[in-house]
Design a protein around this motif. Structure first.
Motif, PDB file in Angstrom:
ATOM      1  N   LYS A  96       0.836  -1.203   0.000  1.00  0.00           N
ATOM      2  CA  LYS A  96       0.000   0.000   0.000  1.00  0.00           C
ATOM      3  C   LYS A  96       0.873   1.257   0.000  1.00  0.00           C
ATOM      4  O   LYS A  96       0.644   2.184  -0.777  1.00  0.00           O
ATOM      5  CB  LYS A  96      -0.931  -0.007   1.221  1.00  0.00           C
ATOM      6  CG  LYS A  96      -1.735   1.244   1.409  1.00  0.00           C
ATOM      7  CD  LYS A  96      -2.765   1.399   0.320  1.00  0.00           C
ATOM      8  CE  LYS A  96      -3.589   2.655   0.546  1.00  0.00           C
ATOM      9  NZ  LYS A  96      -4.323   3.030  -0.642  1.00  0.00           N
ATOM     10  N   LEU A  97       1.869   1.298   0.869  1.00  0.00           N
ATOM     11  CA  LEU A  97       2.756   2.457   0.938  1.00  0.00           C
ATOM     12  C   LEU A  97       3.572   2.631  -0.339  1.00  0.00           C
ATOM     13  O   LEU A  97       3.817   3.752  -0.781  1.00  0.00           O
ATOM     14  CB  LEU A  97       3.676   2.334   2.154  1.00  0.00           C
ATOM     15  CG  LEU A  97       3.002   2.502   3.512  1.00  0.00           C
ATOM     16  CD1 LEU A  97       3.918   1.997   4.628  1.00  0.00           C
ATOM     17  CD2 LEU A  97       2.603   3.944   3.743  1.00  0.00           C
ATOM     18  N   THR A  98       3.975   1.521  -0.937  1.00  0.00           N
ATOM     19  CA  THR A  98       4.747   1.570  -2.179  1.00  0.00           C
ATOM     20  C   THR A  98       3.873   2.040  -3.338  1.00  0.00           C
ATOM     21  O   THR A  98       4.298   2.857  -4.156  1.00  0.00           O
ATOM     22  CB  THR A  98       5.346   0.181  -2.491  1.00  0.00           C
ATOM     23  OG1 THR A  98       6.175  -0.216  -1.408  1.00  0.00           O
ATOM     24  CG2 THR A  98       6.160   0.207  -3.773  1.00  0.00           C
ATOM     25  N   GLU A  99       2.654   1.526  -3.399  1.00  0.00           N
ATOM     26  CA  GLU A  99       1.715   1.911  -4.456  1.00  0.00           C
ATOM     27  C   GLU A  99       1.471   3.423  -4.445  1.00  0.00           C
ATOM     28  O   GLU A  99       1.351   4.044  -5.495  1.00  0.00           O
ATOM     29  CB  GLU A  99       0.388   1.173  -4.252  1.00  0.00           C
ATOM     30  CG  GLU A  99      -0.684   1.515  -5.250  1.00  0.00           C
ATOM     31  CD  GLU A  99      -1.990   0.816  -4.925  1.00  0.00           C
ATOM     32  OE1 GLU A  99      -3.041   1.473  -5.005  1.00  0.00           O
ATOM     33  OE2 GLU A  99      -1.964  -0.379  -4.571  1.00  0.00           O
ATOM     34  N   CYS A 100       1.419   4.005  -3.262  1.00  0.00           N
ATOM     35  CA  CYS A 100       1.215   5.455  -3.136  1.00  0.00           C
ATOM     36  C   CYS A 100       2.501   6.243  -3.388  1.00  0.00           C
ATOM     37  O   CYS A 100       2.466   7.463  -3.491  1.00  0.00           O
ATOM     38  CB  CYS A 100       0.687   5.782  -1.741  1.00  0.00           C
ATOM     39  SG  CYS A 100      -0.973   5.169  -1.423  1.00  0.00           S
ATOM     40  N   GLY A 101       3.636   5.559  -3.442  1.00  0.00           N
ATOM     41  CA  GLY A 101       4.919   6.228  -3.658  1.00  0.00           C
ATOM     42  C   GLY A 101       5.536   6.788  -2.389  1.00  0.00           C
ATOM     43  O   GLY A 101       6.499   7.545  -2.449  1.00  0.00           O
ATOM     44  N   GLY A 109      10.084   7.029  -0.220  1.00  0.00           N
ATOM     45  CA  GLY A 109       9.763   6.928  -1.634  1.00  0.00           C
ATOM     46  C   GLY A 109       9.686   8.303  -2.281  1.00  0.00           C
ATOM     47  O   GLY A 109       9.837   9.337  -1.608  1.00  0.00           O
ATOM     48  N   PRO A 110       9.415   8.344  -3.591  1.00  0.00           N
ATOM     49  CA  PRO A 110       9.405   9.618  -4.317  1.00  0.00           C
ATOM     50  C   PRO A 110       8.314  10.592  -3.868  1.00  0.00           C
ATOM     51  O   PRO A 110       8.439  11.792  -4.069  1.00  0.00           O
ATOM     52  CB  PRO A 110       9.207   9.201  -5.772  1.00  0.00           C
ATOM     53  CG  PRO A 110       8.642   7.822  -5.728  1.00  0.00           C
ATOM     54  CD  PRO A 110       9.154   7.203  -4.455  1.00  0.00           C
ATOM     55  N   ARG A 111       7.253  10.100  -3.244  1.00  0.00           N
ATOM     56  CA  ARG A 111       6.166  10.974  -2.793  1.00  0.00           C
ATOM     57  C   ARG A 111       6.083  11.049  -1.257  1.00  0.00           C
ATOM     58  O   ARG A 111       5.057  11.429  -0.706  1.00  0.00           O
ATOM     59  CB  ARG A 111       4.848  10.482  -3.381  1.00  0.00           C
ATOM     60  CG  ARG A 111       4.820  10.616  -4.919  1.00  0.00           C
ATOM     61  CD  ARG A 111       3.563  10.128  -5.565  1.00  0.00           C
ATOM     62  NE  ARG A 111       2.396  10.789  -4.990  1.00  0.00           N
ATOM     63  CZ  ARG A 111       1.186  10.245  -4.981  1.00  0.00           C
ATOM     64  NH1 ARG A 111       0.972   9.063  -5.499  1.00  0.00           N
ATOM     65  NH2 ARG A 111       0.179  10.895  -4.452  1.00  0.00           N
ATOM     66  N   PHE A 112       7.158  10.715  -0.593  1.00  0.00           N
ATOM     67  CA  PHE A 112       7.187  10.711   0.875  1.00  0.00           C
ATOM     68  C   PHE A 112       6.791  12.070   1.461  1.00  0.00           C
ATOM     69  O   PHE A 112       6.104  12.134   2.485  1.00  0.00           O
ATOM     70  CB  PHE A 112       8.582  10.303   1.384  1.00  0.00           C
ATOM     71  CG  PHE A 112       8.678  10.256   2.875  1.00  0.00           C
ATOM     72  CD1 PHE A 112       8.220   9.162   3.581  1.00  0.00           C
ATOM     73  CD2 PHE A 112       9.225  11.321   3.592  1.00  0.00           C
ATOM     74  CE1 PHE A 112       8.307   9.115   4.969  1.00  0.00           C
ATOM     75  CE2 PHE A 112       9.320  11.281   4.977  1.00  0.00           C
ATOM     76  CZ  PHE A 112       8.850  10.169   5.664  1.00  0.00           C
TER      77      PHE A 112
END
Length: 94
Positions: free
Chosen positions: A67-72, A86-89
């Motif tokens: 889930k966290l990876t899918e959201c970036g 991730g890129p959208r952290f």
């Protein structure tokens, strides 16, 4: 059109933050330097809810990390079992 995109983005953020396990992991990443990884499952185990590490590994692998990876918001790997920003952290770093 933009309004629906914003609503969807906020819905994803709220859903992601609704889990104490995901909040613990994001907080651990926030408390460390941006380029540092955090060890799992320790970083996701809440002090108030101390979960069985084996069960937590399963939940992380099959639910929370995807889930966290899918959201970036994060990137993670199995060996060694760890996560990083991730890129959208920044969207959840507040």
């Amino acid at each position: 059109m933009k309004s629906k995109e914003h609503q969807k983005r906020w819905a994803n953020i709220f859903e992601t933050l609704s889990s104490i396990t995901r909040r613990e992991l994001l907080t651990a990443l926030l408390e460390n330097p941006p380029d540092e990884v955090v060890g799992l499952p320790e970083a996701a185990n809440s002090p108030e809810l101390r979960r069985d590490p084996e069960k937590l590994v399963s939940d992380l692998t099959h639910c929370h990390l995807p889930k966290l990876t899918e959201c970036g918001f994060i990137e993670w790997q199995k060996e060694p079992f760890c996560a990083e920003r991730g890129p959208r952290f920044d969207e959840v770093a507040g």
